[in-house]
Scaffold this motif. Structure first.
Motif, PDB file in Angstrom:
ATOM      1  N   MET A   1     -18.124  44.865 -36.790  1.00  0.00           N
ATOM      2  CA  MET A   1     -19.313  44.879 -37.612  1.00  0.00           C
ATOM      3  C   MET A   1     -19.439  43.539 -38.334  1.00  0.00           C
TER       4      MET A   1
ATOM      5  N   ARG B   1     -24.479  49.665 -45.443  1.00  0.00           N
ATOM      6  CA  ARG B   1     -23.787  49.006 -44.327  1.00  0.00           C
ATOM      7  C   ARG B   1     -24.666  47.880 -43.794  1.00  0.00           C
TER       8      ARG B   1
ATOM      9  N   GLY C   1     -26.004  45.399 -41.190  1.00  0.00           N
ATOM     10  CA  GLY C   1     -26.130  45.409 -39.739  1.00  0.00           C
ATOM     11  C   GLY C   1     -26.687  44.119 -39.183  1.00  0.00           C
TER      12      GLY C   1
END
Length: 112
Positions: free
Chosen positions: A1, A57, A59
């Motif tokens: 990620m 999160r 991205g």
């Protein structure tokens, strides 16, 4: 990620603080801390209590963050959906959703 660059971290912190001042006067402050690809948002109440609100999160886009709500009953974050039905959105949408829950203001879940 991917991990957010410093400019994205600064932008996210600024946007979360601005939204909290604008929409959530019941919070005396908010804290945004980063760990890897995640940003954790915690609010502070007038009595000094801290309330974990949500986890975002990264991205790869500064204006699109995956959303996980903090579940006090489980003492953990769980991937969730924003009021518009998407699992990702802006930091402001995520803050509004979490504060609507923890500050008992369901008007936060209405979309314009």
């Amino acid at each position: 990620m991917p991990t957010p660059p410093e400019s994205t971290k600064a932008s996210l912190s600024y946007r979360v603080h601005a939204r909290a001042r604008e929409r959530w006067p019941a919070l005396t402050s908010v804290d945004v801390r980063f760990h890897g690809s995640f940003a954790y948002i915690t609010g502070q109440l007038p009595d000094g209590t801290t309330q974990p609100l949500c986890r975002l999160r990264y991205g790869g886009y500064a204006n699109q963050w995956g959303f996980a709500i903090y579940l006090a009953s489980k003492d953990k974050y769980e991937d969730s959906f924003l009021p518009d039905g998407n699992p990702a959105g802006t930091a402001e949408e995520a803050l509004d959703c979490a504060c609507g829950l923890y500050l008992n203001d369901p008007t936060a879940w209405t979309t314009d």
